[in-house]
Design a protein around this motif. Structure first.
Motif, PDB file in Angstrom:
ATOM      1  N   GLU A 174      -3.249  -1.906  13.102  1.00  0.00           N
ATOM      2  CA  GLU A 174      -2.047  -2.705  12.897  1.00  0.00           C
ATOM      3  C   GLU A 174      -1.808  -3.645  14.073  1.00  0.00           C
ATOM      4  N   ARG A 175      -2.016  -3.152  15.300  1.00  0.00           N
ATOM      5  CA  ARG A 175      -1.838  -4.006  16.487  1.00  0.00           C
ATOM      6  C   ARG A 175      -2.864  -5.131  16.506  1.00  0.00           C
ATOM      7  N   PHE A 176      -4.086  -4.849  16.065  1.00  0.00           N
ATOM      8  CA  PHE A 176      -5.118  -5.880  16.020  1.00  0.00           C
ATOM      9  C   PHE A 176      -4.690  -7.043  15.130  1.00  0.00           C
ATOM     10  N   TYR A 177      -4.191  -6.737  13.943  1.00  0.00           N
ATOM     11  CA  TYR A 177      -3.794  -7.807  13.039  1.00  0.00           C
ATOM     12  C   TYR A 177      -2.569  -8.560  13.552  1.00  0.00           C
ATOM     13  N   GLU A 178      -1.628  -7.823  14.120  1.00  0.00           N
ATOM     14  CA  GLU A 178      -0.398  -8.466  14.581  1.00  0.00           C
ATOM     15  C   GLU A 178      -0.609  -9.251  15.868  1.00  0.00           C
ATOM     16  N   ASN A 179      -1.280  -8.655  16.842  1.00  0.00           N
ATOM     17  CA  ASN A 179      -1.382  -9.275  18.159  1.00  0.00           C
ATOM     18  C   ASN A 179      -2.581 -10.208  18.293  1.00  0.00           C
ATOM     19  N   THR A 180      -3.720  -9.790  17.793  1.00  0.00           N
ATOM     20  CA  THR A 180      -4.935 -10.585  17.948  1.00  0.00           C
ATOM     21  C   THR A 180      -5.082 -11.638  16.858  1.00  0.00           C
ATOM     22  N   ASP A 204       4.611  -1.269   2.352  1.00  0.00           N
ATOM     23  CA  ASP A 204       4.582  -1.445   0.910  1.00  0.00           C
ATOM     24  C   ASP A 204       4.536  -0.100   0.194  1.00  0.00           C
ATOM     25  N   PRO A 205       5.616   0.313  -0.452  1.00  0.00           N
ATOM     26  CA  PRO A 205       5.623   1.610  -1.148  1.00  0.00           C
ATOM     27  C   PRO A 205       4.627   1.668  -2.306  1.00  0.00           C
ATOM     28  N   SER A 206       4.262   0.506  -2.836  1.00  0.00           N
ATOM     29  CA  SER A 206       3.294   0.498  -3.934  1.00  0.00           C
ATOM     30  C   SER A 206       1.855   0.651  -3.434  1.00  0.00           C
ATOM     31  N   MET A 207       1.673   0.609  -2.094  1.00  0.00           N
ATOM     32  CA  MET A 207       0.342   0.744  -1.481  1.00  0.00           C
ATOM     33  C   MET A 207       0.370   1.823  -0.401  1.00  0.00           C
ATOM     34  N   SER A 208       0.890   2.989  -0.788  1.00  0.00           N
ATOM     35  CA  SER A 208       0.928   4.150   0.125  1.00  0.00           C
ATOM     36  C   SER A 208       1.632   3.835   1.435  1.00  0.00           C
ATOM     37  N   ASN A 209       2.597   2.945   1.383  1.00  0.00           N
ATOM     38  CA  ASN A 209       3.406   2.572   2.546  1.00  0.00           C
ATOM     39  C   ASN A 209       2.585   1.894   3.642  1.00  0.00           C
ATOM     40  N   LEU A 210       1.471   1.268   3.265  1.00  0.00           N
ATOM     41  CA  LEU A 210       0.677   0.518   4.235  1.00  0.00           C
ATOM     42  C   LEU A 210       1.460  -0.706   4.709  1.00  0.00           C
ATOM     43  N   LEU A 211       1.211  -1.106   5.955  1.00  0.00           N
ATOM     44  CA  LEU A 211       1.873  -2.278   6.510  1.00  0.00           C
ATOM     45  C   LEU A 211       1.230  -3.542   5.930  1.00  0.00           C
ATOM     46  N   TYR A 212       2.068  -4.390   5.320  1.00  0.00           N
ATOM     47  CA  TYR A 212       1.599  -5.658   4.774  1.00  0.00           C
ATOM     48  C   TYR A 212       1.919  -6.770   5.761  1.00  0.00           C
ATOM     49  N   LEU A 213       0.921  -7.638   6.036  1.00  0.00           N
ATOM     50  CA  LEU A 213       1.085  -8.720   7.000  1.00  0.00           C
ATOM     51  C   LEU A 213       0.573 -10.019   6.393  1.00  0.00           C
ATOM     52  N   GLU A 214       1.090 -11.146   6.914  1.00  0.00           N
ATOM     53  CA  GLU A 214       0.654 -12.463   6.468  1.00  0.00           C
ATOM     54  C   GLU A 214       0.553 -13.424   7.647  1.00  0.00           C
ATOM     55  N   THR A 215      -0.232 -14.474   7.439  1.00  0.00           N
ATOM     56  CA  THR A 215      -0.183 -15.632   8.329  1.00  0.00           C
ATOM     57  C   THR A 215       0.466 -16.785   7.575  1.00  0.00           C
ATOM     58  N   THR A 216       1.301 -17.518   8.256  1.00  0.00           N
ATOM     59  CA  THR A 216       1.795 -18.801   7.761  1.00  0.00           C
ATOM     60  C   THR A 216       0.817 -19.873   8.237  1.00  0.00           C
ATOM     61  N   PRO A 217       0.945 -21.117   7.761  1.00  0.00           N
ATOM     62  CA  PRO A 217       0.114 -22.187   8.303  1.00  0.00           C
ATOM     63  C   PRO A 217       0.235 -22.324   9.821  1.00  0.00           C
ATOM     64  N   VAL A 218       1.431 -22.120  10.344  1.00  0.00           N
ATOM     65  CA  VAL A 218       1.620 -22.214  11.795  1.00  0.00           C
ATOM     66  C   VAL A 218       0.872 -21.098  12.506  1.00  0.00           C
TER      67      VAL A 218
END
Length: 206
Positions: A166-172, A181-195
């Motif tokens: 999770e830190r890799f996706y968020e920080n790096t 996401d409760p529909s995905m075993s409460n996994l953390l969902y992340l996105e990138t915006t264009p910025v």
């Protein structure tokens, strides 16, 4: 890519013409090492949330998806050996961040580095990790694909339930955590915006 034993840059090849042979290679070479490392880590008392959760992944089962419209597969090779695989879905998902809501994005369905490139797994099996930046390079390929198809760098994914991942996706990777996401075993969902995508690319080029 970085050869971790020497700290030197080495040439890796990212490709999008993934074949069944690549899936077979991953199943034959990767899976036994992931399972072995998981068993050793569990026996040594590693906290549950730090154990590998992808030990059951089977890329061969995705053979019928090769060539599907809306799906892209990427691999990365170094020194004649497969070092990572990624599956990206361009059709099924849309953005959830309010400023990007319902905009099209590239969803990373699976991203896996070979177990000898994941420090915890390699060390559990008694070896130092071989290559760094495998996941980073595959993530960059997903950003590039998003830009290529007009999605402006938007990428989304559900992280494996491991604090380090999770830190890799968020920080790096500069992704924004959206929700668990409760529909995905409460996994953390992340996105990138264009910025965020441009921020990631500018830092990756340094």
């Amino acid at each position: 890519m970085i050869e971790l034993a020497t700290g030197t840059a080495v040439d890796g090849i990212i490709f999008d013409d993934v074949t069944l042979e690549h899936f077979i290679e991953s199943q034959a070479k990767w899976r036994p090492l992931v399972v072995e490392a998981a068993k050793k880590m569990q026996a040594s008392g590693t906290p549950t949330d730090q154990l590998p959760r992808h030990w059951h992944w089977n890329w061969e089962r995705k053979e019928q998806q090769l060539g599907d419209i809306g799906l892209s597969f990427f691999g990365i090779e170094c020194r004649g050996e497969l070092q990572g695989l990624m599956k990206v879905d361009l059709a099924k998902y849309s953005a959830k961040i309010p400023t990007q809501a319902r905009a099209e994005l590239a969803y990373i369905d699976y991203l896996e580095a070979a177990p000898w490139n994941i420090r915890e797994l390699a060390e559990a099996n008694g070896h130092p990790p071989r290559f760094g930046t495998v996941g980073l390079n595959l993530f960059a390929a997903a950003i590039g694909l998003s830009l290529e198809v007009g999605y402006e760098g938007r990428v989304g994914l559900h992280s494996l339930p491991n604090p380090r991942t999770e830190r890799f996706y968020e920080n790096t990777c500069k992704m924004i955590p959206v929700h668990r996401d409760p529909s995905m075993s409460n996994l953390l969902y992340l996105e990138t915006t264009p910025v965020q995508a441009q921020l990631f690319l500018s830092e990756a080029q340094r």
